[in-house]
Write a protein that holds these residues in place. Sequence first.
Motif, short mmCIF file in Angstrom:
data_model
loop_
_atom_site.label_atom_id
_atom_site.label_comp_id
_atom_site.label_asym_id
_atom_site.label_seq_id
_atom_site.Cartn_x
_atom_site.Cartn_y
_atom_site.Cartn_z
N VAL A 100 0.83 -1.21 0.00
CA VAL A 100 0.00 0.00 0.00
C VAL A 100 0.87 1.26 0.00
O VAL A 100 0.47 2.30 -0.55
N ILE A 101 2.07 1.18 0.57
CA ILE A 101 2.97 2.34 0.58
C ILE A 101 3.61 2.55 -0.78
O ILE A 101 3.67 3.68 -1.29
N PHE A 102 4.08 1.47 -1.40
CA PHE A 102 4.85 1.61 -2.64
C PHE A 102 3.99 1.53 -3.90
O PHE A 102 4.20 2.29 -4.86
N ALA A 103 3.02 0.62 -3.92
CA ALA A 103 2.21 0.43 -5.14
C ALA A 103 0.85 1.11 -5.05
O ALA A 103 0.16 1.27 -6.07
N GLY A 104 0.45 1.48 -3.84
CA GLY A 104 -0.85 2.14 -3.70
C GLY A 104 -2.00 1.14 -3.67
O GLY A 104 -1.80 -0.08 -3.76
N ASN A 105 -3.20 1.68 -3.55
CA ASN A 105 -4.41 0.85 -3.48
C ASN A 105 -5.34 1.28 -4.62
O ASN A 105 -6.37 1.90 -4.40
N ILE A 106 -4.94 0.96 -5.84
CA ILE A 106 -5.66 1.41 -7.04
C ILE A 106 -6.48 0.24 -7.59
O ILE A 106 -5.92 -0.75 -8.07
N PRO A 107 -7.83 0.33 -7.52
CA PRO A 107 -8.67 -0.77 -8.02
C PRO A 107 -8.38 -1.10 -9.48
O PRO A 107 -8.26 -0.21 -10.32
N GLY A 108 -8.27 -2.40 -9.75
CA GLY A 108 -8.02 -2.85 -11.12
C GLY A 108 -6.57 -2.72 -11.56
O GLY A 108 -6.23 -3.15 -12.67
N LYS A 109 -5.72 -2.14 -10.74
CA LYS A 109 -4.32 -1.96 -11.13
C LYS A 109 -3.34 -2.51 -10.09
O LYS A 109 -2.48 -3.30 -10.42
N THR A 110 -3.49 -2.06 -8.86
CA THR A 110 -2.58 -2.55 -7.80
C THR A 110 -3.34 -3.08 -6.59
O THR A 110 -2.71 -3.48 -5.62
N GLN A 111 -4.66 -3.07 -6.65
CA GLN A 111 -5.44 -3.49 -5.48
C GLN A 111 -5.50 -5.01 -5.39
O GLN A 111 -6.17 -5.66 -6.19
N THR A 112 -4.81 -5.55 -4.40
CA THR A 112 -4.81 -7.00 -4.17
C THR A 112 -5.96 -7.37 -3.23
O THR A 112 -6.74 -6.51 -2.81
N ILE A 113 -6.07 -8.66 -2.90
CA ILE A 113 -7.15 -9.11 -2.02
C ILE A 113 -7.08 -8.39 -0.68
O ILE A 113 -8.11 -7.90 -0.18
N ALA A 114 -5.89 -8.32 -0.10
CA ALA A 114 -5.75 -7.68 1.21
C ALA A 114 -6.17 -6.21 1.17
O ALA A 114 -6.89 -5.72 2.05
N LEU A 115 -5.77 -5.51 0.12
CA LEU A 115 -6.11 -4.09 0.00
C LEU A 115 -7.60 -3.92 -0.29
O LEU A 115 -8.23 -2.98 0.21
N ALA A 116 -8.17 -4.83 -1.08
CA ALA A 116 -9.59 -4.74 -1.40
C ALA A 116 -10.45 -4.96 -0.15
O ALA A 116 -11.44 -4.26 0.07
N VAL A 117 -10.05 -5.94 0.67
CA VAL A 117 -10.79 -6.20 1.91
C VAL A 117 -10.73 -4.97 2.81
O VAL A 117 -11.73 -4.55 3.41
N TYR A 118 -9.54 -4.38 2.90
CA TYR A 118 -9.37 -3.17 3.72
C TYR A 118 -10.29 -2.05 3.23
O TYR A 118 -10.93 -1.36 4.04
N SER A 119 -10.38 -1.86 1.92
CA SER A 119 -11.24 -0.81 1.37
C SER A 119 -12.71 -1.11 1.60
O SER A 119 -13.49 -0.22 1.94
N MET A 120 -13.09 -2.39 1.45
CA MET A 120 -14.50 -2.77 1.56
C MET A 120 -15.03 -2.60 2.98
O MET A 120 -16.17 -2.18 3.17
N ILE A 121 -14.20 -2.95 3.97
CA ILE A 121 -14.71 -2.85 5.35
C ILE A 121 -14.83 -1.39 5.80
O ILE A 121 -15.45 -1.11 6.82
N GLN A 122 -14.26 -0.49 5.04
CA GLN A 122 -14.41 0.93 5.36
C GLN A 122 -15.51 1.59 4.53
O GLN A 122 -15.75 2.78 4.66
N THR A 123 -16.14 0.78 3.65
CA THR A 123 -17.21 1.30 2.80
C THR A 123 -18.56 0.83 3.34
O THR A 123 -18.73 -0.37 3.60
N PRO A 124 -19.53 1.72 3.54
CA PRO A 124 -20.85 1.29 4.02
C PRO A 124 -21.46 0.24 3.08
O PRO A 124 -21.49 0.44 1.86
N GLY A 125 -21.90 -0.89 3.67
CA GLY A 125 -22.49 -1.95 2.86
C GLY A 125 -21.48 -2.86 2.20
O GLY A 125 -21.86 -3.72 1.39
N GLY A 126 -20.23 -2.69 2.51
CA GLY A 126 -19.20 -3.50 1.85
C GLY A 126 -18.82 -4.74 2.63
O GLY A 126 -17.91 -5.47 2.21
N ASP A 127 -19.52 -5.00 3.73
CA ASP A 127 -19.15 -6.15 4.58
C ASP A 127 -19.30 -7.48 3.87
O ASP A 127 -18.47 -8.38 4.01
N ARG A 128 -20.38 -7.61 3.08
CA ARG A 128 -20.63 -8.90 2.42
C ARG A 128 -19.53 -9.21 1.40
O ARG A 128 -19.01 -10.32 1.35
#
Length: 224
Positions: free
Chosen positions: A162-190
């Motif tokens: 996340v520090i070097f490659a960033g959290n860019i959906p479709g480009k650098t967002q891996t599973i771990a980064l996607a989960v982190y983003s989803m749990i901070q988004t309302p309704g993203g728990d599922r």
Amino acid sequence: MLDAVWISLKVASVSMLVILVPGIALGWLLARRRFAGQSVLHSLLYLPMVIPPVVTGYLTLLVFGRQGWIGKWLDRFWGISLAFDWTGAVLVSSIVSLPLLVRSVKLSVEMIDRRLNDASAVLGATPVRTFCTITLPLAGPGIFAGLILAFARSLGEFGATVIFAGNIPGKTQTIALAVYSMIQTPGGDRAAMQLAAISVILAVLTVIASDYLERKMRAAGVRS
């Protein structure tokens, strides 16, 4: 969601290929040779295992970022920019997973009876042939086990990425980064739960494969 899975698998697979040759060479070097500065090399190699991943990412940014010592040169002369690109995720994954492969190769090479190498040399085999026909086959299970551990480490990598490659959906967002983003988004728990389940399945499969290959490595050590 599938993009994150694909990027994670791509980054982990390419990272595994990147570290294959240096990981085997360094593991063999540490197991079979004694030289000045060996302790320093040993410490530097294992450093990514003990420092916080965020620090690893920050140091990588200082060196390989667009204004970094090496990154500036790569960008100016070759047009290569690793930061905030999936190749940057491969770079940091390689850095954090390399120690796992080196350690596994080192342990497996140390388990090989040196008398086999000596006998090969007496029979006239060159060091390269001895390495290819004796060391590499006997250390094979350990090498594969190390690669699987490195693959699993890359799949779970978060802080340095996340520090070097960033959290860019479709480009650098891996599973771990996607989960982190989803749990901070309302309704993203599922969606986060689904990705977490996929992550657990991948982790279990890699652990099972690692255990199997570790048993093979021990059996090879007993036979030698």
